[in-house]
Structure formats: structure tokens, C-alpha cells
Design an enzyme around this catalytic site. Structure first.
Site, mmCIF file in Angstrom:
data_model
loop_
_atom_site.group_PDB
_atom_site.id
_atom_site.type_symbol
_atom_site.label_atom_id
_atom_site.label_comp_id
_atom_site.label_asym_id
_atom_site.label_seq_id
_atom_site.Cartn_x
_atom_site.Cartn_y
_atom_site.Cartn_z
ATOM 1 N NE ARG A 96 -5.500 -0.058 10.716
ATOM 2 C CZ ARG A 96 -4.696 0.327 9.735
ATOM 3 N NH1 ARG A 96 -4.172 -0.567 8.925
ATOM 4 N NH2 ARG A 96 -4.415 1.599 9.548
ATOM 5 C CE1 TYR A 130 -1.689 -4.083 9.389
ATOM 6 C CE2 TYR A 130 -3.369 -5.561 10.272
ATOM 7 C CZ TYR A 130 -3.000 -4.504 9.439
ATOM 8 O OH TYR A 130 -3.960 -3.882 8.675
ATOM 9 C CG ASP A 153 -1.541 -3.120 6.116
ATOM 10 O OD1 ASP A 153 -0.328 -3.324 5.885
ATOM 11 O OD2 ASP A 153 -1.976 -2.025 6.510
ATOM 12 C CD GLU A 189 -10.847 -1.357 4.056
ATOM 13 O OE1 GLU A 189 -11.157 -0.652 3.082
ATOM 14 O OE2 GLU A 189 -11.679 -1.979 4.729
ATOM 15 C CG ASP A 235 -6.471 -5.287 7.408
ATOM 16 O OD1 ASP A 235 -6.410 -5.229 6.153
ATOM 17 O OD2 ASP A 235 -6.211 -4.308 8.122
ATOM 18 C CG HIS A 275 -3.338 -9.903 12.359
ATOM 19 N ND1 HIS A 275 -2.826 -10.332 11.162
ATOM 20 C CD2 HIS A 275 -4.481 -9.240 12.060
ATOM 21 C CE1 HIS A 275 -3.617 -9.932 10.185
ATOM 22 N NE2 HIS A 275 -4.630 -9.275 10.702
ATOM 23 C CD GLU A 278 -1.410 -1.995 2.468
ATOM 24 O OE1 GLU A 278 -2.221 -2.353 3.315
ATOM 25 O OE2 GLU A 278 -0.214 -2.348 2.462
#
Length: 775
Positions: free
Chosen positions: A309, A307, A82, A86, A84, A353, A9
Site C-alpha cells: 500500500r 509493503y 502495517d 490503519e 500506515d 514507503h 495483525e
């Protein structure tokens, strides 16, 4: 052999990973999402089972063109956003928009950006998880339906340009409901007693009256069997106590242990950074993202934390072994427990995670201090200390409880003596230290049956306190406890309700605006499900079911839309039109006796006669006597102008008296209770140094005479720095100016440079746009 393309990203993440993969790989950044629902229309075909109409984002045309070109030339493509929902959605959009259909494409994920983790992921790639994509897609479309279909109703009925949001509106309701609780709160009077006592051995000590006639007495807001309700009752008890013999009836001693807290999850990090560092949730996540993506250490970018989140407290066996080795090297043997600590996981968490921890425990804060800026280091210290402490031995204490009988009264004093500090030698959680704990070492060595001498008997009048307004930390905690949103969305939720002018922040606490109260009232009546915390929590669970493959995303949307469509049609017909007719109140017109209504005008809400234009009576809401209405919303809009100062139990840094929260013409402020002898007023700091050359001041939040927030230097008038927009403290990446400034607009937040020759500017997406549907 040709090169492989790796797409991440952000440029910072690309730079770090590129160092690890070598010449056979080219790493490029997509700069977040490249496709989204269009901004100028709904973009969802409801009749075709909610099929979305995704479009390439205009701001990403150049990026998309470059990625297409490189993907065409590459032998294979690795998608590494990432790990997740998203990130998975970004991968899916890249596949459809950028990568040729016949090109080999792989999904790689890593919990930490280290050489070992990145290379391992490349060696064992997977494919895009469609269930994760579907869960993200369902959330995105849900938010679009709510935002685009309710907002026009609010434009028509209340004010053009305002909006509703599926999750944000529930968070707003929590803040509004808390304000109503405060306004409706009736304080209860209660009296307490404490006595200064002398025994056969020194030192003297203080004990509290906790029972009367065997019944527990009220000591605060918590209900008890008995309350000393007034001065008459207190005087009667005082008389009895002054004639009574104070006798030690029991001495209890026991050993206690306090285990360390587990490593951070996202929400716990946000709460602790808010309490301990005064960081906003948005700032915490921005700094954590930098630490995760990589900081240059001796010429090589290295990801410093895992990570950021996650709602898991799981830690890998490798990391546990590393931290235990570190503790063995740095501390005495007794600081390392015999067995590693493993925290039982809750059933409803996403365990993809690990907890947030340093990637290299040997990178101590002291070692990294020369590589990190001030705020990056402060957050890293918090994460590093919490993780290391989580595997250390428990704190050990000896607790002594002395029970004293005085007639029908029972007094008690507790002492807690630390015998072994354990993990607290490194880390103490913010707010975990109980007041008075340190007095335990001062308790004398008494004997049961001993008669004590009364040196002083204190009698104090008290009143119960209303619930506190939410801070960022307490709001995040409440959202998590109620299952509203997910930790990765909290920053966006909080930013949105502030950007929409539904709440304002005063002294770090959220207060709903007049507009926020009106909108909440209308939405509660017209969309009861959407505004219900339990319903919103159930929707989060259903999104988890989509991720698990137990529910289809189209099925979820279909179930939601049935009730939503009915409520929407009802709102279009029956929601009060405040712009035209106003919202009826229980106040009568002072001129003609007709009902008074709340209307929305150019400058906000005001009171008007319902008989307008025959009667032209109008009045500012703030000028109304709050005792003339029983309407919670109107009471909230009027505010408690004459509200008594609220004691904060914190000493004034200048004279030592208590600080209190006062209410002035420009809102709340914190000042010394010893005014006018002491004129100390607390300054709300932004956490950014003054950008002017040779100035050592800090930037503080100030208010103009009209109540508008601006930012100035604490060294005023010596330093004349002022700005309507908030300095971020981040240096301009283009010209190295000392700070960028943040301008918040209705639909976007921009960070820009004030250097006219530079003109740097960039849009800031709130926490990866997880909750930035058109709301």
C-alpha cells in the site's frame, strides 16, 4: 531476561517474523482491529467535539484476552502492524485495550518482511505516531457520520436496508454519470481513406489520408479542423483522388527512445493486474498481502515483496544496487544504463514507503514457481519483471514517416523499427504496444519526388464511439486522477457499491442499477458537496493535513459537520419520498393523463400514476419507450434495448471475424459479429479451476432465466458443477477442500466451506476495513 511480546495483525505475518527474532520474542496476531465504533449506535458524541465511543469487537474477545495475558507477562511490547494510518490506529487501540499502562511499549515498522529489515526495526524502535492515528480516526468518524445519519433518511424515503457512504457514493456517481454520457451520446459520421501503394522498391504499403486542403481530417473521436461528413463529400474526394498523382514529398527519419515504466504503486499494480491478469482489485490486494507477509521457502517463511500500500515510486539505494548487479549478471552490458533510474516524486504523495518491489531480486519467478500457487506466481511475475525492467536500458527505435501528396490531399505512413529492445526484452506494459508498430520494417526504401502507383483506394464510413463504461482498472485510474479515496481503499470502495446493489458487473464493466441511479439522483440534490468529486478530493487533502499535524482532527470534523448538518435537515424535510409519493417524471399516465412517478416496490423500481389510488396505472420501467422521456435517469433505467452492437476490435478465436458487444434479454454479452454462421459467445471466467475431481474446466459466470448470476463449469454438460456463491479458489485451511465459497451479505462478506463435517467460516474484512464504516 524475560521475553518481549511482538504484536502484528495476521498469523501469516506472525509466523514469518517469529522465525527472524528467536527465543527472546513471542509474536502474536491481533487479527486486524480489536476495537471499533459500536455497530448498534452512532458511537460519536457530536456535542463533545466528536468524541468516539470505541468498544472491543465481540469477535475479538478471545484474541484480546490472550494478548492481555501475554502483555502482562512480557518485559516489553513491540507493536508491529502495517506501516500506515490503519496500522498506526491498530497500535493505538492495542495500547489502550491490551497493554498495561506501566509496560514499556514500542512501535516498530518495516517496509519489507525480511530478516534484516525486521531485526533493524527491533533495534531502532519508535513510538506510536499520534498524527497518523488522528488522520485514521478522522476518516473513520467522517464515514460513520455520513453512513449512520444519511442511511435512515434513505430507508424512510426509498427502501429499507440501503445506505450511503462518503467515498463510495462519489464513486457510484462517476459510474452513473458515465452511463448518462453514453445514453446522451450522439454519434458523428465521418469518412476515412486509405490507399495501397507501390513504389520503385518492394514491398507495397498502405497510407492514410490525414489532410485535405491543408486541414487535418477527423480520424476518430478527437475533434479535427475538417470532417468528411457524408457519402456525398466522400464520393467527391474519391473522384479527385482517383485522378490525382501520388507523389512522395518528404521522408523523415529519426531515432526514438522509450524509457521503462517505474516500479508499481498500489493503484498502478491494481490497474495492471486487472488488465493483464483479469484480477479484481480485491484479489490483487489479497494476493499481494500474502506475498508481503511471507511465503514458506525451504521451511522458512520469507516476505517476497515490499509493503503493497504505497503511492510512492521511490526505491532504496540498496535495492537499486542489487537490481543493477542482477542485470549485469543476466544481460549484456548495453542493457544496463550508465546511471540508476530515479523517478521524480509528486508533491502530494505520501512517501513513507518504497514502491512495490521484490525483497530479493535474485528470487526469480522461475525459482519461486515451486513455492507459489498459480495466481500468487502470476502476480509476483508482474511485480518482479516491472521492477527489474525499471532499471534497464531504454528501448531504441528508428521512426520513418513518409508524406505523400495527392492533389489537395496529404497521405502519411509511419514505420517504427526496433533497433534495440532494451527493457522490453523482459517486460511490456499491458496495452502499451501500439497497433501497427511492427509494420515499420516493411516500408520500402523510397526517394523524395518519386511517383507511386495506386493499387487500391479504400473509402470507409465510420462513426464516433461513446465513452466506455468503467472497468475495475479504469475506475481505479479515474479515482486516483480525481483524488477520490486512497489506493488502499479502492478495493473496499468497489466491493461496497457492488454489495449494496448499486452497480452490477457485466463483461467486466460496471453498470448502475435502477436503485443506484435513484439513490445517486437523490443524494446529488440533497448533499451536493458530498457527491462532488472536487469536494471529496479536498477532504482527502485535509486528512493528509491532519497526518502532517497542520490541522486537528476535531477541527476538520467541526468544519465538515456545519454544512453537513444543514443538508441533513433539509433532506429529512425535502427529499422526495419515493416509497410514498414517488419521483416525478416527464411522462404522462396512459390512462388519465396525470404525471407518472417512479416508485420503489418489493421487486424494485416501477412507474405508477401520481393519481393513485384513483388511477391504478403501473408499468415496468424496462417496457417504456426511451424516446418518450428526456429525463437522463429514466433513460438510464430504461436502458438501450436496441443498442447497436459495439465493435471491440478483437478477433473471434473461432473464425477470426470481429467480436462485438451485444445486448440481450439478460444484459450485455460478447459474441462474434459473424453470427449466425459463427455462434461463439465469450465466457466470463472467474479465474478459478472447477473444484470437482478430475475436471479440467474453469468456473464461469452465468445467468439464470430470471437474470440472477450463478457460477458453473465451462465443461457443462459434461460437468454439472453449479453454485450460487462464487468459488474463491482458496483451499479450506481446516479440511483442505479445494475451494472456499464467497457469500456477500449486506453488512459482511463470508468465506465458507461447503463440507458439512468441516463447517469452516470466516468474515472477510475488505482491505483492512479502511472504508467499512456503517454505510
Amino acid at each position: 531476561m524475560g521475553k518481549s511480546l511482538v504484536i502484528v495483525e495476521s498469523p501469516a505475518k506472525a509466523k514469518t517474523i517469529n522465525k527472524y527474532l528467536g527465543k527472546d520474542f513471542k509474536v502474536l496476531a491481533s487479527m486486524g482491529h480489536i476495537r471499533d465504533l459500536p455497530t448498534n449506535k452512532l458511537g460519536v458524541d457530536i456535542e463533545a467535539e466528536f468524541e468516539p465511543d470505541y468498544a472491543a469487537m465481540p469477535s475479538k474477545r478471545k484474541v484480546i484476552s490472550e494478548l492481555k495475558s501475554e502483555a502482562k507477562k512480557a518485559d516489553s511490547v513491540f507493536l508491529a502492524p502495517d506501516p500506515d494510518r490503519e496500522g498506526e490506529a491498530i497500535c493505538w487501540h492495542l495500547q489502550h485495550e491490551v497493554i498495561p499502562k506501566d509496560k514499556p511499549v514500542f512501535r516498530v515498522m518495516f517496509n519489507e518482511i525480511t530478516k534484516k529489515a525486521v531485526q533493524a526495526a527491533i533495534e531502532s524502535p519508535g513510538i506510536v505516531n499520534q498524527n497518523l492515528v488522528d488522520a485514521q480516526q478522522a476518516r473513520r468518524i467522517l464515514d460513520r457520520l455520513v453512513g449512520y445519519m444519511i442511511s435512515p433518511v434513505l430507508w424512510k424515503k426509498v427502501k429499507r436496508g440501503i445506505s450511503a457512504g462518503r467515498v463510495q457514493s462519489v464513486a457510484l456517481r462517476m459510474i452513473v454519470d458515465r452511463e448518462y454520457e453514453i445514453l446522451a451520446f450522439v454519434p458523428i459520421e465521418y469518412w476515412t481513406f486509405a490507399t495501397q501503394l507501390e513504389g520503385s522498391e518492394k514491398p507495397n504499403f498502405k497510407a492514410k489520408l490525414i489532410k485535405w486542403d491543408g486541414e487535418t481530417l477527423r480520424q476518430g473521436n478527437k475533434e479535427a479542423k475538417r470532417t468528411i461528413e457524408n457519402a456525398e463529400q466522400a464520393a467527391e474526394i474519391e473522384g479527385i483522388l482517383r485522378q490525382s498523382e501520388f507523389k512522395v514529398v518528404a521522408i523523415k527519419r529519426k531515432a526514438k527512445k522509450q524509457n521503462p515504466p517505474p516500479p508499481f504503486t498500489t493503484s498502478k499494480l491494481q490497474q495492471e493486474a486487472s488488465r493483464a491478469l483479469s484480477f479484481t482489485v480485491k484479489k490483487t490486494m489479497m494476493l499481494a498481502q500474502k506475498l508481503y507477509e511471507g511465503i514458506e521457502i525451504d521451511g522458512e517463511p520469507i516476505g517476497l515483496i515490499t509493503y503493497m500500500r504505497t503511492d510512492s515510486m521511490r526505491v532504496s539505494e540498496e535495492a537499486i544496487n542489487q537490481v543493477r548487479d542482477f542485470i549485469t549478471q543476466e544481460y549484456e552490458d548495453r542493457y544496463l544504463p550508465n546511471q540508476p533510474r530515479r523517478v521524480p516524486q509528486k508533491k502530494n504523495i505520501q512517501d513513507g514507503h518504497e514502491a512495490i518491489r521484490p525483497t530479493h531480486v535474485e528470487f526469480t519467478p522461475q525459482y519461486l514457481s515451486k513455492y507459489l500457487d498459480k495466481d500468487e506466481l502470476r502476480l509476483y511475475i508482474l511485480i518482479w519483471k516491472r521492477f527489474v525492467a525499471s532499471q534497464m536500458a531504454a528501448k531504441e527505435m528508428d521512426e520513418t514517416v513518409i508524406e505523400i501528396e495527392a492533389g489537395p490531399g496529404s497521405f502519411e505512413v509511419k514505420g517504427l523499427v526496433t533497433t534495440f529492445p532494451g527493457f522490453t526484452t523482459l517486460y511490456i506494459e499491458s496495452g502499451s504496444e501500439k497497433s501497427g508498430e511492427g509494420t515499420g520494417s516493411d516500408l520500402p526504401n523510397l526517394q523524395e519526388g518519386e511517383i507511386l502507383k495506386v493499387l487500391e483506394l479504400e473509402k470507409n464510413q465510420n462513426h464516433t464511439k461513446p465513452p466506455s463504461r468503467y472497468t475495475e482498472a479504469s475506475l481505479v485510474k479515474a479515482l486516483e486522477e480525481n483524488g477520490i479515496g486512497r489506493p488502499s481503499t479502492y478495493a473496499a470502495i468497489i466491493a461496497t457499491i457492488q454489495n449494496r446493489d448499486y452497480v452490477e458487473k457485466r463483461e467486466s464493466r460496471f453498470l448502475p442499477t435502477d436503485l443506484g441511479m435513484v439513490v445517486t439522483s437523490l443524494l446529488k440534490d440533497s448533499f451536493p458537496d458530498l457527491m462532488d468529486t472536487k469536494y471529496t478530493a479536498r477532504m482527502e487533502n485535509r486528512l493528509d493535513d491532519v497526518e502532517a499535524g497542520a490541522v486537528t482532527w476535531k477541527g476538520l470534523l467541526g468544519d465538515f459537520y456545519q454544512g453537513f448538518e444543514t443538508n441533513l435537515k433539509d433532506a429529512e424535510s425535502n427529499m422526495p419520498n419515493i416509497k410514498r409519493d414517488g419521483l416525478e417524471t416527464d411522462i404522462k399516465c396512459e390512462s388519465c393523463g396525470s404525471k407518472v412517478v417512479i416508485k420503489t416496490g418489493r421487486y424494485g423500481q416501477f412507474l405508477s400514476c401520481s393519481n393513485y389510488p384513483e388511477c391504478t396505472f403501473a408499468k415496468r420501467i424496462k417496457d417504456v419507450d426511451p424516446t418518450t422521456t428526456e429525463m437522463p435517469m429514466l433513460k438510464g433505467m430504461i436502458g438501450k434495448v436496441n443498442e447497436a452492437p459495439e465493435a471491440l476490435n478483437k478477433p473471434c478465436p473461432e473464425c477470426g471475424h470481429d467480436l462485438v458487444r451485444r445486448h440481450g434479454r439478460y444484459g450485455e454479452f460478447i459474441a462474434c459479429s459473424n453470427y449466425p454462421e459463427c455462434k461463439y459467445i465469450h465466457k466470463e471466467l472467474v479465474g478459478v479451476k472447477c473444484p470437482k475431481d478430475n475436471c479440467e474446466g474453469d468456473i464461469q459466470v452465468r445467468k439464470s432465466r430470471r437474470g440472477k448470476v450463478f457460477y458453473g463449469c465451462t465443461q457443462y454438460p459434461k460437468c454439472d458443477f453449479v453454485s450460487w456463491d462464487k468459488p474463491t479458489g482458496e483451499a479450506c485451511p481446516n479440511c483442505a477442500a479445494p475451494t472456499l465459497y464467497e457469500k456477500v451479505r449486506k453488512k459482511e462478506t463470508v468465506h465458507y466451506c461447503t463440507n458439512q463435517e468441516c463447517k469452516f467460516s470466516r468474515n472477510v474484512e475488505a482491505t483492512d476495513s479502511v472504508e467499512t464504516a456503517a454505510v
